[in-house]
Write a protein that holds these residues in place. Structure first.
Motif, PDB file in Angstrom:
ATOM      1  N   VAL A 102       0.655  -1.139   0.084  1.00  0.00           N
ATOM      2  CA  VAL A 102      -0.203   0.075  -0.137  1.00  0.00           C
ATOM      3  C   VAL A 102       0.772   1.282  -0.037  1.00  0.00           C
ATOM      4  N   GLN A 103       1.533   1.056   1.019  1.00  0.00           N
ATOM      5  CA  GLN A 103       2.244   2.549   0.998  1.00  0.00           C
ATOM      6  C   GLN A 103       3.448   3.325  -0.062  1.00  0.00           C
ATOM      7  N   ALA A 104       4.547   1.956  -0.586  1.00  0.00           N
ATOM      8  CA  ALA A 104       5.617   1.707  -1.316  1.00  0.00           C
ATOM      9  C   ALA A 104       4.461   2.079  -2.616  1.00  0.00           C
ATOM     10  N   PRO A 105       3.532   1.902  -3.538  1.00  0.00           N
ATOM     11  CA  PRO A 105       2.889   1.692  -4.044  1.00  0.00           C
ATOM     12  C   PRO A 105       2.706   2.643  -4.635  1.00  0.00           C
ATOM     13  N   ARG A 106       1.841   3.783  -3.356  1.00  0.00           N
ATOM     14  CA  ARG A 106       1.257   5.063  -3.251  1.00  0.00           C
ATOM     15  C   ARG A 106       2.420   5.922  -3.840  1.00  0.00           C
ATOM     16  N   SER A 107       3.586   6.145  -3.031  1.00  0.00           N
ATOM     17  CA  SER A 107       5.127   6.293  -3.489  1.00  0.00           C
ATOM     18  C   SER A 107       5.475   6.402  -4.825  1.00  0.00           C
ATOM     19  N   LEU A 108       5.817   5.420  -5.263  1.00  0.00           N
ATOM     20  CA  LEU A 108       5.702   4.980  -7.088  1.00  0.00           C
ATOM     21  C   LEU A 108       4.717   5.046  -7.623  1.00  0.00           C
ATOM     22  N   LEU A 109       3.353   5.716  -7.131  1.00  0.00           N
ATOM     23  CA  LEU A 109       2.706   6.360  -8.312  1.00  0.00           C
ATOM     24  C   LEU A 109       2.306   7.731  -7.619  1.00  0.00           C
ATOM     25  N   SER A 110       3.251   8.448  -7.221  1.00  0.00           N
ATOM     26  CA  SER A 110       3.211  10.274  -7.139  1.00  0.00           C
ATOM     27  C   SER A 110       2.083  10.437  -7.064  1.00  0.00           C
ATOM     28  N   GLY A 111       1.350  10.402  -6.062  1.00  0.00           N
ATOM     29  CA  GLY A 111      -0.316  10.911  -5.737  1.00  0.00           C
ATOM     30  C   GLY A 111      -1.237  10.111  -6.048  1.00  0.00           C
ATOM     31  N   ASN A 112      -1.358   9.266  -7.758  1.00  0.00           N
ATOM     32  CA  ASN A 112      -2.534   8.528  -7.146  1.00  0.00           C
ATOM     33  C   ASN A 112      -2.735   7.854  -6.319  1.00  0.00           C
ATOM     34  N   SER A 113      -3.996   6.426  -6.738  1.00  0.00           N
ATOM     35  CA  SER A 113      -4.894   5.873  -5.843  1.00  0.00           C
ATOM     36  C   SER A 113      -4.033   4.813  -5.093  1.00  0.00           C
ATOM     37  N   VAL A 114      -4.046   4.648  -4.057  1.00  0.00           N
ATOM     38  CA  VAL A 114      -3.938   2.823  -4.219  1.00  0.00           C
ATOM     39  C   VAL A 114      -4.942   2.471  -3.124  1.00  0.00           C
ATOM     40  N   THR A 115      -5.985   1.406  -3.436  1.00  0.00           N
ATOM     41  CA  THR A 115      -6.978   0.913  -2.897  1.00  0.00           C
ATOM     42  C   THR A 115      -7.739   0.096  -2.907  1.00  0.00           C
ATOM     43  N   LEU A 116      -8.516  -0.754  -1.181  1.00  0.00           N
ATOM     44  CA  LEU A 116      -8.033  -2.144  -0.988  1.00  0.00           C
ATOM     45  C   LEU A 116      -9.511  -2.173  -1.250  1.00  0.00           C
ATOM     46  N   GLY A 117      -9.691  -3.573  -1.074  1.00  0.00           N
ATOM     47  CA  GLY A 117     -11.467  -5.152  -1.128  1.00  0.00           C
ATOM     48  C   GLY A 117     -11.011  -5.685  -0.850  1.00  0.00           C
ATOM     49  N   LEU A 118     -12.220  -6.667  -0.108  1.00  0.00           N
ATOM     50  CA  LEU A 118     -12.266  -7.573   0.155  1.00  0.00           C
ATOM     51  C   LEU A 118     -13.197  -8.345  -0.429  1.00  0.00           C
ATOM     52  N   PHE A 119     -13.050  -8.851  -1.677  1.00  0.00           N
ATOM     53  CA  PHE A 119     -14.268  -9.784  -2.129  1.00  0.00           C
ATOM     54  C   PHE A 119     -14.618 -11.209  -1.676  1.00  0.00           C
ATOM     55  N   ARG A 120     -15.983 -11.637  -2.051  1.00  0.00           N
ATOM     56  CA  ARG A 120     -16.004 -13.229  -2.046  1.00  0.00           C
ATOM     57  C   ARG A 120     -16.122 -13.540  -3.703  1.00  0.00           C
ATOM     58  N   SER A 121     -15.631 -14.830  -3.993  1.00  0.00           N
ATOM     59  CA  SER A 121     -15.543 -14.909  -5.105  1.00  0.00           C
ATOM     60  C   SER A 121     -16.146 -16.292  -5.651  1.00  0.00           C
ATOM     61  N   LEU A 122     -17.385 -15.868  -6.760  1.00  0.00           N
ATOM     62  CA  LEU A 122     -18.515 -16.549  -7.561  1.00  0.00           C
ATOM     63  C   LEU A 122     -17.781 -17.211  -8.674  1.00  0.00           C
ATOM     64  N   PRO A 123     -17.037 -18.044  -8.671  1.00  0.00           N
ATOM     65  CA  PRO A 123     -17.225 -19.366  -9.852  1.00  0.00           C
ATOM     66  C   PRO A 123     -17.702 -19.947 -10.786  1.00  0.00           C
ATOM     67  N   PHE A 124     -17.961 -18.933 -12.270  1.00  0.00           N
ATOM     68  CA  PHE A 124     -19.182 -19.940 -12.915  1.00  0.00           C
ATOM     69  C   PHE A 124     -18.826 -21.015 -14.093  1.00  0.00           C
ATOM     70  N   PRO A 125     -19.541 -21.595 -14.164  1.00  0.00           N
ATOM     71  CA  PRO A 125     -19.232 -22.650 -15.806  1.00  0.00           C
ATOM     72  C   PRO A 125     -19.758 -21.659 -16.723  1.00  0.00           C
ATOM     73  N   ILE A 126     -18.755 -22.246 -17.437  1.00  0.00           N
ATOM     74  CA  ILE A 126     -19.404 -21.486 -19.366  1.00  0.00           C
ATOM     75  C   ILE A 126     -20.027 -22.736 -19.395  1.00  0.00           C
ATOM     76  N   SER A 127     -20.375 -22.126 -20.938  1.00  0.00           N
ATOM     77  CA  SER A 127     -21.142 -23.239 -21.333  1.00  0.00           C
ATOM     78  C   SER A 127     -20.876 -24.004 -22.379  1.00  0.00           C
ATOM     79  N   GLY A 128     -21.632 -25.480 -21.597  1.00  0.00           N
ATOM     80  CA  GLY A 128     -21.580 -27.211 -22.284  1.00  0.00           C
ATOM     81  C   GLY A 128     -20.772 -27.369 -21.265  1.00  0.00           C
ATOM     82  N   SER A 129     -20.381 -26.883 -19.702  1.00  0.00           N
ATOM     83  CA  SER A 129     -19.537 -27.552 -18.318  1.00  0.00           C
ATOM     84  C   SER A 129     -20.534 -27.476 -17.527  1.00  0.00           C
TER      85      SER A 129
END
Length: 249
Positions: A102-129
């Motif tokens: 978080v902190q190191a990338p924010r420094s490398l980005l010269s003021g651009n944003s770094v944000t976090l998000g925790l997500f639950r993953s939902l996988p879906f089968p593709i057609s025919g499977s």
């Protein structure tokens, strides 16, 4: 932000998993700096690579994508994944993680944003499977949805019930995933405002562009017209590489 979608658990035999995303917004030039930083950091093992966590690095695909022109892609995206949500919540509190991801990338980005998000993953089968294949192909088309939304749960429910089966009909598609945001303790860290992520996986950008010219796109547009109200979305093709853990896990 927490998902209010009604389907709390999958009941189709798919193992429930979670992803902690770190979104680094910036330019293409900054993308190279971030790639060098993350590859160096995880090559020397900073102690974040626990056995139950995998890590993928997403970098912007330089070739043009048909149909969409949503501005610059994120300079880099990190995805820490695990079936143990507690491990990802603990990772957020780790001082080494906060410094290196978080902190190191924010420094490398010269003021651009770094944000976090925790997500639950939902996988879906593709057609025919009837089953979900491991994510091994290297090109991910990431679509991020934002508010404002009068009813986030209604949007998430409609989207996950209707859009992934159509996406699964795209020619040469390898995987379809949706990610729904979860609450977690961030202690002042910058949080994303994403309400839903959709990831569609292809072997390469040529197969993605061919899919975006297929007849399936008309069905996707018709379904999109029925979405409950939302703010906006972004569409970006990202090359993905596994930095920690076994490929395809």
């Amino acid at each position: 932000m927490k998902s209010t979608a009604s389907h709390a658990l999958r009941n189709d035999g798919v193992i429930l998993s979670y992803s902690l995303f770190v979104f680094c917004e910036g330019s293409c030039a900054q993308s190279q700096l971030l790639e060098e930083h993350f590859r160096e950091v995880f090559a020397r093992d900073p102690g974040l690579g626990k056995s139950c966590i995998t890590l993928d690095l997403f970098l912007p695909e330089p070739e043009d994508i048909h149909l969409f022109d949503d501005g610059p892609a994120p300079a880099a995206v990190l995805e820490f994944s695990s079936t143990e949500v507690a491990s990802l919540k603990a990772l957020v509190q780790d001082d080494v993680f906060q410094q290196l991801c978080v902190q190191a990338p924010r420094s490398l980005l010269s003021g651009n944003s770094v944000t976090l998000g925790l997500f639950r993953s939902l996988p879906f089968p593709i057609s025919g499977s009837d089953s979900v294949a491991p994510r091994r192909a290297g090109l991910s088309f990431l679509v991020r949805y934002y508010g404002p939304m009068p009813d986030e749960g209604a949007f998430q429910d409609f989207y996950t019930a209707n859009h992934p089966p159509i996406l699964g009909r795209l020619p040469a598609v390898r995987n379809v995933f949706c990610y729904l945001p979860q609450e977690f303790q961030a202690d002042g860290l910058p949080l994303s405002e994403i309400t839903l992520i959709n990831e569609v996986v292809f072997d390469d950008v040529e197969h993605l562009n061919a899919a975006l010219q297929s007849d399936v796109v008309a069905a996707l547009k018709a379904d999109s017209a029925q979405f409950p109200p939302f703010g906006h979305s972004t569409h970006h093709a990202m090359r993905r590489d596994r930095l920690l853990g076994k490929a395809g896990d």
